[in-house]
Design an enzyme around this catalytic site. Sequence first.
Site, PDB file in Angstrom:
ATOM      1  N   THR A 144       0.834  -1.214   0.000  1.00  0.00           N
ATOM      2  CA  THR A 144       0.000   0.000   0.000  1.00  0.00           C
ATOM      3  C   THR A 144       0.867   1.260   0.000  1.00  0.00           C
ATOM      4  OG1 THR A 144      -1.624  -1.226   1.294  1.00  0.00           O
ATOM      5  CG2 THR A 144      -1.867   1.164   1.262  1.00  0.00           C
ATOM      6  N   ARG A 280     -25.122  -9.892  35.313  1.00  0.00           N
ATOM      7  CA  ARG A 280     -25.675  -8.546  35.481  1.00  0.00           C
ATOM      8  C   ARG A 280     -27.194  -8.624  35.662  1.00  0.00           C
ATOM      9  NH1 ARG A 280     -24.428  -3.095  36.338  1.00  0.00           N
ATOM     10  NH2 ARG A 280     -25.944  -1.776  35.258  1.00  0.00           N
ATOM     11  N   GLU A 375      -6.127  -6.130   3.750  1.00  0.00           N
ATOM     12  CA  GLU A 375      -6.202  -7.406   3.015  1.00  0.00           C
ATOM     13  C   GLU A 375      -7.433  -7.453   2.121  1.00  0.00           C
ATOM     14  OE1 GLU A 375      -3.915  -9.873   3.474  1.00  0.00           O
ATOM     15  OE2 GLU A 375      -2.876  -9.112   5.233  1.00  0.00           O
TER      16      GLU A 375
HETATM   17  C1  LIG Z   1      -3.801  -1.145  10.644  1.00  0.00           C
HETATM   18  C2  LIG Z   1      -3.509  -1.385   9.188  1.00  0.00           C
HETATM   19  C3  LIG Z   1      -2.435  -2.208   8.840  1.00  0.00           C
HETATM   20  C4  LIG Z   1      -2.109  -2.386   7.487  1.00  0.00           C
HETATM   21  N1  LIG Z   1      -1.019  -3.176   7.152  1.00  0.00           N
HETATM   22  C5  LIG Z   1      -0.611  -3.216   5.846  1.00  0.00           C
HETATM   23  C6  LIG Z   1       0.605  -3.884   5.487  1.00  0.00           C
HETATM   24  O1  LIG Z   1       1.277  -4.502   6.338  1.00  0.00           O
HETATM   25  N2  LIG Z   1       1.004  -3.841   4.182  1.00  0.00           N
HETATM   26  C7  LIG Z   1       0.310  -3.174   3.219  1.00  0.00           C
HETATM   27  O2  LIG Z   1       0.749  -3.155   2.069  1.00  0.00           O
HETATM   28  N3  LIG Z   1      -0.862  -2.539   3.527  1.00  0.00           N
HETATM   29  C8  LIG Z   1      -1.325  -2.542   4.815  1.00  0.00           C
HETATM   30  N4  LIG Z   1      -2.496  -1.888   5.146  1.00  0.00           N
HETATM   31  C9  LIG Z   1      -3.203  -1.139   4.099  1.00  0.00           C
HETATM   32  C10 LIG Z   1      -4.492  -1.804   3.632  1.00  0.00           C
HETATM   33  O3  LIG Z   1      -4.223  -2.969   2.933  1.00  0.00           O
HETATM   34  C11 LIG Z   1      -5.275  -0.762   2.820  1.00  0.00           C
HETATM   35  O4  LIG Z   1      -5.772   0.184   3.754  1.00  0.00           O
HETATM   36  C12 LIG Z   1      -6.403  -1.362   1.999  1.00  0.00           C
HETATM   37  O5  LIG Z   1      -5.910  -2.096   0.928  1.00  0.00           O
HETATM   38  C13 LIG Z   1      -7.370  -0.304   1.459  1.00  0.00           C
HETATM   39  O6  LIG Z   1      -6.668   0.728   0.825  1.00  0.00           O
HETATM   40  P1  LIG Z   1      -6.968   2.251   1.219  1.00  0.00           P
HETATM   41  O7  LIG Z   1      -6.986   2.365   2.692  1.00  0.00           O
HETATM   42  O8  LIG Z   1      -5.998   3.078   0.451  1.00  0.00           O
HETATM   43  O9  LIG Z   1      -8.434   2.531   0.739  1.00  0.00           O
HETATM   44  P2  LIG Z   1      -8.923   2.925  -0.770  1.00  0.00           P
HETATM   45  O10 LIG Z   1      -8.413   1.912  -1.745  1.00  0.00           O
HETATM   46  O11 LIG Z   1      -8.642   4.350  -1.030  1.00  0.00           O
HETATM   47  O12 LIG Z   1     -10.493   2.711  -0.618  1.00  0.00           O
HETATM   48  C14 LIG Z   1     -11.326   3.630   0.111  1.00  0.00           C
HETATM   49  C15 LIG Z   1     -12.761   3.144  -0.030  1.00  0.00           C
HETATM   50  O13 LIG Z   1     -13.148   3.136  -1.414  1.00  0.00           O
HETATM   51  C16 LIG Z   1     -13.620   1.857  -1.773  1.00  0.00           C
HETATM   52  N5  LIG Z   1     -13.311   1.565  -3.180  1.00  0.00           N
HETATM   53  C17 LIG Z   1     -12.112   1.680  -3.805  1.00  0.00           C
HETATM   54  N6  LIG Z   1     -12.219   1.286  -5.081  1.00  0.00           N
HETATM   55  C18 LIG Z   1     -13.509   0.908  -5.267  1.00  0.00           C
HETATM   56  C19 LIG Z   1     -14.249   0.371  -6.361  1.00  0.00           C
HETATM   57  N7  LIG Z   1     -13.679   0.113  -7.543  1.00  0.00           N
HETATM   58  N8  LIG Z   1     -15.554   0.108  -6.178  1.00  0.00           N
HETATM   59  C20 LIG Z   1     -16.136   0.310  -4.969  1.00  0.00           C
HETATM   60  N9  LIG Z   1     -15.509   0.797  -3.891  1.00  0.00           N
HETATM   61  C21 LIG Z   1     -14.209   1.091  -4.055  1.00  0.00           C
HETATM   62  C22 LIG Z   1     -12.898   0.904  -0.814  1.00  0.00           C
HETATM   63  O14 LIG Z   1     -13.542  -0.361  -0.717  1.00  0.00           O
HETATM   64  C23 LIG Z   1     -12.952   1.708   0.472  1.00  0.00           C
HETATM   65  O15 LIG Z   1     -14.210   1.558   1.072  1.00  0.00           O
HETATM   66  C24 LIG Z   1      -2.885  -1.752   6.478  1.00  0.00           C
HETATM   67  C25 LIG Z   1      -3.989  -0.975   6.851  1.00  0.00           C
HETATM   68  C26 LIG Z   1      -4.299  -0.794   8.186  1.00  0.00           C
HETATM   69  C27 LIG Z   1      -5.478   0.056   8.559  1.00  0.00           C
END
Ligand SMILES: Cc1cc2nc3c(=O)[nH]c(=O)nc-3n(C[C@H](O)[C@H](O)[C@H](O)COP(=O)(O)OP(=O)(O)OC[C@H]3O[C@@H](n4cnc5c(N)ncnc54)[C@H](O)[C@@H]3O)c2cc1C
Length: 396
Positions: A144, A280, A375
């Site tokens: 990411t 409770r 994930e």
């Molecule tokens: C605590 C934590 C630990 C993590 N650890 C790791 C790690 O070790 N390694 C790593 O690589 N990543 C890690 N991540 C990142 C995680 O995998 C991403 O947050 C995740 O893939 C979603 O990406 P984003 O947050 O950028 O959301 P975005 O991709 O920006 O999405 C935002 C929203 O838009 C929606 N959306 C996007 N595209 C579409 C579509 N085509 N149609 C409909 N809805 C859509 C999504 O479902 C979501 O609801 C971690 C995240 C957290 C919170």
Amino acid sequence: MSASAKPPPFDPADPLGLDELLEPEDLAVRDTVRAWAADRVLPEVAGWYEKGELPGIRELARELGGIGALGMSLDGYGCAGASAVQYGLACLELEAADSGIRSLVSVQGSLAMYAIHRFGSEEQKREWLPRMAAGEVIGCFGLTEPDVGSDPAAMRTHAKKDGTDWVLSGRKMWITNGSVAGVAVVWARTDEGIRGFAVPTGTPGFSAPEIKHKWSLRASVTSELVLDGVRLPADAVLPGVTGLKGPLSCLSHARYGIVWGAMGAARSCFEAAVDYATSREQFGRPIGGFQLTQAKLADMAVELHKGILLAHHLGRRMDAGRLRPEQVSFGKLNNVREALDICRTARTILGANGISLEYPVMRHATNLESVLTYEGTVEMHQLVLGKALTGLDAFR
Ligand SMILES: Cc1cc2nc3c(=O)[nH]c(=O)nc-3n(C[C@H](O)[C@H](O)[C@H](O)COP(=O)(O)OP(=O)(O)OC[C@H]3O[C@@H](n4cnc5c(N)ncnc54)[C@H](O)[C@@H]3O)c2cc1C
């Protein structure tokens, strides 16, 4: 056995008799991990969560290595070679303690170690895997980026050839274990397509500032990775894969563990809710004696044990080499969503106490908000299943 034989008594902890699906070795793995988590995590985790830290993470990693929990279902190189079902049971027990501990283990084993084990050279495997299995080296997995989440094909981090060296530049975001890792598996765009690199974190130009102000997975280290002209030798690239199928196959393995793990968080909340409901009293009787509370508990138990049954089914398919990524999406979508619902319902049963860290419920519920997103978000797994069901790609 004849049809008239008396069935065993109803066990509230195992209403469907799912333990009968497990072999003695499976139960031994489960008991070992459960006992470790009860001893090392449960007494401390609320405090870690409150402070937003995971002190002693290196010692915890070594202990997890000692019980065979790191890279558990991988073969050779010091890994335990456990079955997929056993790995899943371990994830469930770890996440019943805290999703942060299960995340540490998932990222180490299913993402960083799995990538090296599956796509690495023999030298890379020998260099990293035995120390990672022992918990002496912690790994992280950088996919990411600040502007790239669900659509990793759009990643900007790139690696360019300079003579025989590779030079990596870019940023990764939300990386579990990042600041404590000795090796980072980093995915980057190259002229040949997306490639994975095993990056020793002491390499000049690499830094991993920790991300603060999280209100979820607080007992877990989450970091940014900054790659500022990180120069690596030719043999740092993982030779076994080019393209997104590399990181995606690692994610599928890790998601499988989450299918089980989420049910651990749900079990912990369910147990807290039953305890609370039977002790409770309001209106002169235990709140568990009211029909509305019983309806909640019954629905929670149904979803909890259906989820465990689903996880077990997927585990058996994985052990048989028959598990498809769409089926993992099915499991992750259902089990994390239902686990979160169980935790939120437990929160209502505990009333005001439900928001206190004296009980595990709110901690699990806020943790699962991250698990719902990482994930692959709920929406991504719906789109995976939607495409598989219709043949129509609705991603873009
Ligand atoms: C605590 C934590 C630990 C993590 N650890 C790791 C790690 O070790 N390694 C790593 O690589 N990543 C890690 N991540 C990142 C995680 O995998 C991403 O947050 C995740 O893939 C979603 O990406 P984003 O947050 O950028 O959301 P975005 O991709 O920006 O999405 C935002 C929203 O838009 C929606 N959306 C996007 N595209 C579409 C579509 N085509 N149609 C409909 N809805 C859509 C999504 O479902 C979501 O609801 C971690 C995240 C957290 C919170």
